[in-house]
Design a protein around this motif. Structure first.
Motif, short mmCIF file in Angstrom:
data_model
loop_
_atom_site.label_atom_id
_atom_site.label_comp_id
_atom_site.label_asym_id
_atom_site.label_seq_id
_atom_site.Cartn_x
_atom_site.Cartn_y
_atom_site.Cartn_z
N THR A 179 0.82 -1.21 0.00
CA THR A 179 0.00 0.00 0.00
C THR A 179 0.86 1.26 0.00
N LEU A 215 -7.87 2.95 -7.44
CA LEU A 215 -6.43 2.73 -7.31
C LEU A 215 -6.21 1.24 -7.08
N LEU A 253 1.38 2.23 -3.60
CA LEU A 253 0.14 2.79 -4.14
C LEU A 253 -0.07 4.21 -3.62
N GLY A 269 -3.50 -2.24 -7.10
CA GLY A 269 -2.21 -2.91 -7.15
C GLY A 269 -2.36 -4.12 -8.06
#
Length: 137
Positions: free
Chosen positions: A86, A110, A89, A112
């Motif tokens: 995270t 958003l 990100l 990953g």
């Protein structure tokens, strides 16, 4: 006219809206994924998601300009980051916020992901934008 909606019954999103409404008759641009390649097709920022995000935003600005739009007219984005962390990100999202892209604020996801299309690519952003009648190319 663009109306940005943050739904009162949902968790308040940080610097983006839950939905964007566009009145009928507004021109829309559906942009292909902006990638971290320079004009010669070379990867920018190898191994550096923040530098790649900066290049992606620069390329996105050029895509928007080509269709007569700009960051302030972006309705929705998908931000892809090759990472399971995270923190990576968040670092890419910081670039998005600093760019003015979240000024709207627009609706965004958003993500990953495991990999993207070009060798070494760590970031990609797809976007949908309104194209104001006064800014037609």
């Amino acid at each position: 006219m663009i109306q940005r909606v943050t739904v009162p019954g949902l968790f308040p999103p940080p610097d983006y809206s839950h939905a964007s409404l566009v009145e009928a008759g507004t021109r829309l641009a559906f942009l292909a994924g902006s990638v971290p390649l320079d004009a010669e097709g070379k990867l920018v920022g190898e191994g550096d998601p923040v530098r790649q995000a900066e290049q992606v935003i620069a390329n996105l600005i050029e895509q928007l300009r080509a269709v007569g739009s700009g960051l302030e007219h972006v309705l929705s984005t998908d931000v892809y980051v090759v990472s399971t962390e995270t923190a990576a990100l968040s670092a890419v999202w910081d670039v998005v916020e600093a760019s003015g892209l979240s000024t709207g604020p627009h609706s965004s996801t958003l993500l990953g992901v495991g990999c993207l299309g070009y060798p070494g690519q760590l970031v990609e952003i797809t976007a949908t934008a309104a194209v104001p009648d006064t800014d037609r190319p």
